[in-house]
Every structure is written in structure tokens, then in C-alpha cells.
Design an enzyme around this catalytic site. Structure first.
Site, PDB file in Angstrom:
ATOM      1  N   LYS A   1     -12.019 -25.166 -30.460  1.00 40.03           N
ATOM      2  CA  LYS A   1     -11.933 -26.590 -30.110  1.00 40.03           C
ATOM      3  C   LYS A   1     -13.316 -27.095 -29.676  1.00 40.03           C
ATOM      4  CE  LYS A   1      -7.025 -26.595 -28.677  1.00 40.03           C
ATOM      5  NZ  LYS A   1      -6.127 -26.530 -27.486  1.00 40.03           N
TER       6      LYS A   1
ATOM      7  N   ARG B   1      -2.609 -14.624 -30.576  1.00 38.11           N
ATOM      8  CA  ARG B   1      -2.112 -15.265 -29.350  1.00 38.11           C
ATOM      9  C   ARG B   1      -2.446 -14.400 -28.133  1.00 38.11           C
ATOM     10  NH1 ARG B   1      -0.157 -20.630 -29.544  1.00 38.11           N
ATOM     11  NH2 ARG B   1       1.225 -20.167 -27.807  1.00 38.11           N
TER      12      ARG B   1
ATOM     13  N   THR C   1      -1.467 -20.896 -22.688  1.00 39.59           N
ATOM     14  CA  THR C   1      -1.991 -22.261 -22.781  1.00 39.59           C
ATOM     15  C   THR C   1      -2.876 -22.642 -21.582  1.00 39.59           C
ATOM     16  OG1 THR C   1       0.046 -22.842 -23.939  1.00 39.59           O
ATOM     17  CG2 THR C   1      -1.273 -24.669 -23.075  1.00 39.59           C
TER      18      THR C   1
ATOM     19  N   ARG D   1      -9.063 -17.578 -23.167  1.00 44.29           N
ATOM     20  CA  ARG D   1      -8.781 -18.692 -22.251  1.00 44.29           C
ATOM     21  C   ARG D   1      -8.894 -18.261 -20.794  1.00 44.29           C
ATOM     22  NH1 ARG D   1      -3.499 -20.887 -25.564  1.00 44.29           N
ATOM     23  NH2 ARG D   1      -4.528 -22.472 -26.857  1.00 44.29           N
TER      24      ARG D   1
ATOM     25  N   ASN E   1      -8.904 -25.791 -23.289  1.00 45.43           N
ATOM     26  CA  ASN E   1      -8.707 -24.334 -23.287  1.00 45.43           C
ATOM     27  C   ASN E   1      -9.382 -23.634 -24.467  1.00 45.43           C
ATOM     28  OD1 ASN E   1      -6.946 -25.291 -25.193  1.00 45.43           O
ATOM     29  ND2 ASN E   1      -5.087 -24.565 -24.198  1.00 45.43           N
TER      30      ASN E   1
ATOM     31  N   HIS F   1      -7.438 -23.137 -30.348  1.00 41.95           N
ATOM     32  CA  HIS F   1      -6.052 -23.290 -30.798  1.00 41.95           C
ATOM     33  C   HIS F   1      -5.674 -22.024 -31.550  1.00 41.95           C
ATOM     34  CE1 HIS F   1      -2.429 -24.637 -32.799  1.00 41.95           C
ATOM     35  NE2 HIS F   1      -2.944 -24.138 -33.908  1.00 41.95           N
TER      36      HIS F   1
HETATM   37  P1  ADP Z   1      -0.859 -23.664 -27.259  1.00 38.72           P
HETATM   38  O1  ADP Z   1      -2.188 -24.266 -27.666  1.00 38.72           O
HETATM   39  O2  ADP Z   1      -1.039 -22.560 -26.250  1.00 38.72           O
HETATM   40  O3  ADP Z   1       0.014 -23.289 -28.411  1.00 38.72           O
HETATM   41  P2  ADP Z   1       0.854 -25.995 -26.893  1.00 38.72           P
HETATM   42  O4  ADP Z   1       1.141 -25.959 -28.353  1.00 38.72           O
HETATM   43  O5  ADP Z   1       2.023 -26.005 -25.965  1.00 38.72           O
HETATM   44  O6  ADP Z   1      -0.091 -24.802 -26.422  1.00 38.72           O
HETATM   45  O7  ADP Z   1      -0.036 -27.271 -26.556  1.00 38.72           O
HETATM   46  C1  ADP Z   1      -1.112 -27.627 -27.376  1.00 38.72           C
HETATM   47  C2  ADP Z   1      -2.316 -27.975 -26.542  1.00 38.72           C
HETATM   48  O8  ADP Z   1      -2.029 -29.117 -25.743  1.00 38.72           O
HETATM   49  C3  ADP Z   1      -2.748 -26.926 -25.529  1.00 38.72           C
HETATM   50  O9  ADP Z   1      -3.543 -25.889 -26.078  1.00 38.72           O
HETATM   51  C4  ADP Z   1      -3.506 -27.756 -24.517  1.00 38.72           C
HETATM   52  O10 ADP Z   1      -4.834 -28.037 -24.960  1.00 38.72           O
HETATM   53  C5  ADP Z   1      -2.730 -29.056 -24.519  1.00 38.72           C
HETATM   54  N1  ADP Z   1      -1.691 -29.174 -23.478  1.00 38.72           N
HETATM   55  C6  ADP Z   1      -0.485 -28.563 -23.461  1.00 38.72           C
HETATM   56  N2  ADP Z   1       0.237 -28.956 -22.393  1.00 38.72           N
HETATM   57  C7  ADP Z   1      -0.519 -29.838 -21.713  1.00 38.72           C
HETATM   58  C8  ADP Z   1      -0.337 -30.603 -20.502  1.00 38.72           C
HETATM   59  N3  ADP Z   1       0.783 -30.546 -19.799  1.00 38.72           N
HETATM   60  N4  ADP Z   1      -1.344 -31.413 -20.101  1.00 38.72           N
HETATM   61  C9  ADP Z   1      -2.472 -31.492 -20.813  1.00 38.72           C
HETATM   62  N5  ADP Z   1      -2.707 -30.796 -21.952  1.00 38.72           N
HETATM   63  C10 ADP Z   1      -1.756 -29.977 -22.398  1.00 38.72           C
HETATM   64 MG    MG Z   2       1.004 -24.481 -29.808  1.00 38.70          MG
END
Ligand code: ADP
Ligand code: MG
Length: 194
Positions: free
Chosen positions: A9, A114, A120, A131, A151, A154
């Protein structure tokens, strides 16, 4: 063999962590089969996160659970409303500068990637994960500033999600099909030294 999508990212690019992030996947034994640098506009980011119609609700529920686990009150009890807010913030965050989408291939690649990325929320992601090691970002800090959790990477969440995301980010001709000796060492049941 599975393929999975990883995106460095914009914060990962800005923090000079591209090489560090790639090296963690390289040394895991996974094989890099596609990589490029590009910018994604807000439309592309929205498409990416809405490929799965359940994502809005899931991301909302995950955030609500995280607040409750820490004994805190979530900003809302409505997961879809929270998901929409997260999506709006993600559109700004992921489109802010160049990103590096890539495809990693290997046995159980989705779960491996992962694991290497960590959960996340960087604050609760274990040390040793991307992360967990490089930032201390949390749900609360992101919410207080009304921004997305920064973070660094992706990673696709499932084999199905990976297939859809790969279709969105790459043309078929950009994806390499090649063999390396370590494929045999890692996966061939009849591997012999001599
Ligand atoms: P991941 O990237 O771990 O698969 P998600 O698909 O749940 O996580 O969410 C996508 C992205 O959205 C996360 O990597 C993070 O950057 C952002 N994100 C998720 N939840 C929140 C939140 N509550 N507030 C702000 N950003 C969030
Ligand atoms: Mg996701």
C-alpha cells in the site's frame, strides 16, 4: 498450487519497505509470478473492496468485535454503516500514491501470505509479521483521526477472493508461468539429492 494477491500500500512504498516486504515472501518459499508499480484511483479501490458483496458487513463486524474485545464501546452497532465509512477512508488512503500489486504462488499461498502479513490491526498483529513489526497503528487511533488503518500491505483473504482480485489487478499476459528448482524441494514427494 494457489495464487494470491499482495499489494504494498502507499505507506509501504513511502516508508521504503518495498524490498523488506518482498523479501519476506521470497524467503518463505513462495514464487513471485507477477509484479508492477501503478497508482489506483478511488474507483479502482472501491471496485477492489466491493468484489465480495459481504465485505462491507464483515469489515464492520470485525471492527465492532475488536472494540468489544478490548472492553471499549464501538462507534456504532451497525456493521454495514461502519463498513461504508471504512470504504470511504480506504478510497482516500490507497489512492494517495503509487502501490505495488504482486502475485505470489505456492502451496497454500493464501494462508501463508496472511500469516506473514499478520492481522488487520498492526497493534495486535504479532511481532515477526509485516504489520506487527513496522507500525503501531490501531483501530482506535485510525477512528480518532477518521482515517483508514495504515497497515502497509493488502493480502487476499481466501482463494476465491484472490482469484477475483487477481482478475481485477492483472491481465493474463502479465502473469508468469515458470519452474524453479525449489518447487521440487518444497513440494515433490520423490525429491532426491543425487
Ligand atoms: P485485511 O486487509 O486484513 O483483509 P479487511 O479486509 O477487513 O482487512 O479491511 C481492509 C482494510 O481496511 C484493512 O487492511 C485496513 O486498511 C482498513 N480497515 C479495516 N477496518 C478498519 C477500521 N475499522 N477503520 C479503519 N480502517 C479499517
Ligand atoms: Mg480483506
Amino acid at each position: 498450487m494457489e495464487k494470491t494477491l499482495v499489494i504494498v500500500k502507499p505507506d509501504g512504498v513511502q516508508r521504503n519497505l518495498i524490498g523488506e516486504i518482498i523479501s519476506r515472501f521470497e524467503r518463505s518459499g513462495l514464487k513471485l509470478v507477477a509484479l508492477k508499480m501503478m497508482t489506483a484511483d478511488e474507483k479502482m479501490v472501491e471496485k477492489h473492496y466491493t468484489l465480495d458483496p459481504k465485505w462491507l458487513e464483515n469489515v464492520g463486524n470485525k471492527s465492532i468485535d475488536s472494540y468489544k474485545k478490548k472492553g471499549l464501546t464501538p462507534p456504532t452497532e451497525d456493521p454495514v454503516a461502519l463498513g461504508k465509512e471504512v470504504l470511504a477512508r480506504l478510497k482516500k488512503y490507497v489512492s494517495v500514491g503509487p502501490v505495488i500489486p504482486m502475485i505470489w504462488e505456492g502451496s497454500q499461498a493464501v494462508a501463508m501470505v496472511r500469516k506473514i502479513c499478520g492481522g488487520t490491526e498492526p497493534l495486535s498483529a504479532p511481532a515477526g509479521t509485516i504489520r506487527g513489526d513496522y507500525t503501531s497503528e490501531s483501530y482506535q487511533f485510525a477512528d480518532a483521526d477518521e482515517r483508514a488503518i495504515r497497515n502497509l500491505v493488502h493480502a487476499s483473504g481466501s482463494v476465491e477472493e484472490a482469484a477475483n482480485e487477481i482478475d481485477l489487478w492483472f491481465d493474463k499476459k502479465e502473469i508468469m508461468d515458470y519452474r524453479v528448482i525449489r518447487d521440487i524441494i518444497i513440494n515433490d514427494k520423490d525429491w532426491k539429492i543425487a
